[in-house]
Design a protein around this motif. Sequence first.
Motif, mmCIF file in Angstrom:
data_model
loop_
_atom_site.group_PDB
_atom_site.id
_atom_site.type_symbol
_atom_site.label_atom_id
_atom_site.label_comp_id
_atom_site.label_asym_id
_atom_site.label_seq_id
_atom_site.Cartn_x
_atom_site.Cartn_y
_atom_site.Cartn_z
ATOM 1 N N LEU A 82 0.832 -1.192 -0.248
ATOM 2 C CA LEU A 82 0.122 0.228 0.218
ATOM 3 C C LEU A 82 1.285 1.480 0.153
ATOM 4 O O LEU A 82 0.919 1.891 -0.878
ATOM 5 N N ARG A 96 -5.002 6.916 -0.010
ATOM 6 C CA ARG A 96 -3.531 5.670 1.007
ATOM 7 C C ARG A 96 -3.317 6.417 2.238
ATOM 8 O O ARG A 96 -2.615 5.455 3.176
ATOM 9 N N LEU A 161 -7.184 1.233 -4.629
ATOM 10 C CA LEU A 161 -5.935 0.902 -3.340
ATOM 11 C C LEU A 161 -6.559 0.218 -2.845
ATOM 12 O O LEU A 161 -6.163 -0.710 -1.796
#
Lengths: 243, 178
Positions: A82, A96, A161
Amino acid sequence: MTATGPATVPVTAALALGDDALVLSHRLGEWAGHAPALEEEVALANIALDLLGQARVLLSLAGDEDELAFLREERAFRNLQLVEQPNGDFAHTIARQLYFSVYQQLLHTELAAGDGPFAPLAAKAVKEVAYHRDHAEQWTLRLGDGTETSRERMQQACDALWRFTGEMFQPVEGLDADWPSLEARWLEYIGDVLGRATLTVPEGPRTGAWSAGAGREGVHTESFGRMLAEMQHLHRSHPGAAW
Amino acid sequence: MVTATALEAELLELAGAVPDPELPVLTLQELGVLRAVHVHGTDTVEVDLTPTYTGCPALETMSLDIQRVLRAHGMREVTVRTVLTPAWSTDDITAEGRRKLREFGIAPPRAAAAGPVPLTLGPTRTHAPESGPGSEPVRCPHCGSADTELLSRFSSTACKALRRCLACREPFDHFKEL
């Protein structure tokens, strides 16, 4: 920097936490000169600085901080996939930040409450990360519950994500944490923020067989090698150089 | 031991008088980052220093300044150790330190607040009444007004936020509660 700590430190865990902080710090530093507003430029750089400070303490627990940061190959890094993901647009960076800072706050709160080797650093980090989380959360609310375009792009970022978020809750050797409970609280928190931001919680899988779930084992995504090349080239070009 | 203790107190005072490199109106003692001074033998000394933020870049300059001052005072070997426990808090800033910050144009941190004050965002700026339980307003260090708004959670350094006074319109830094 010298940090005092217990003699026995689980190296795998120190690298996992330290690499997360180092890699995300570098990614955020890439915004310098590119952020949408001066205040954001300063905010992202300050968050990067906090993370770099945490990385220095953690990597120093595992060995020589400079050697670990600048002389390891890609496969030796233990960070989550990530945090190595490219900045993308501002919404991707905020997504994020949201995913990672909520995770970091939950994990460090738990580590700070224990008496393990990471408790002193965790106690400091948890206070710093509270501001990172607040920053990401407020931006998620503003972009999600904003214009049609900002909402659409924030949703796309959250979706893109999502598949890197499962890895956060795989147990790390040497870290004394209740992982299933962390994951449940993370999902609840993220669900609440996204809901208030009028966004939809992504439905896709949170790990993928081919792309996600292996950063802790040293398997990284394509863009990470290029990021490392930029981060390490100066040090490697001038071995042993000092200011 | 009696003389050693007296010497330690003297060295602690000397090191404590070193100005903060980023906020030179404050001394390290007023900032609350100097934890202890241990003397070994007659001229070897170990100083415990704690960072405000983990990544505070001023820490190395602080170390060098402390070493210089104590060496000038006859110490042969000065080691500055970074200690993380107990974690520094803005509550460690002394009352005199807070007064100096305000005089310097920086709103001092409020007492005993834990973490960021919850805020709600408007469509463009971050102006919102901060009326959470137990939270007192951040006052303008210039005119004293409680009517101030947040411009950015992060400012010139990690430890400050950027605000603006809605009464006198002056922007100012606020030392964030940590």
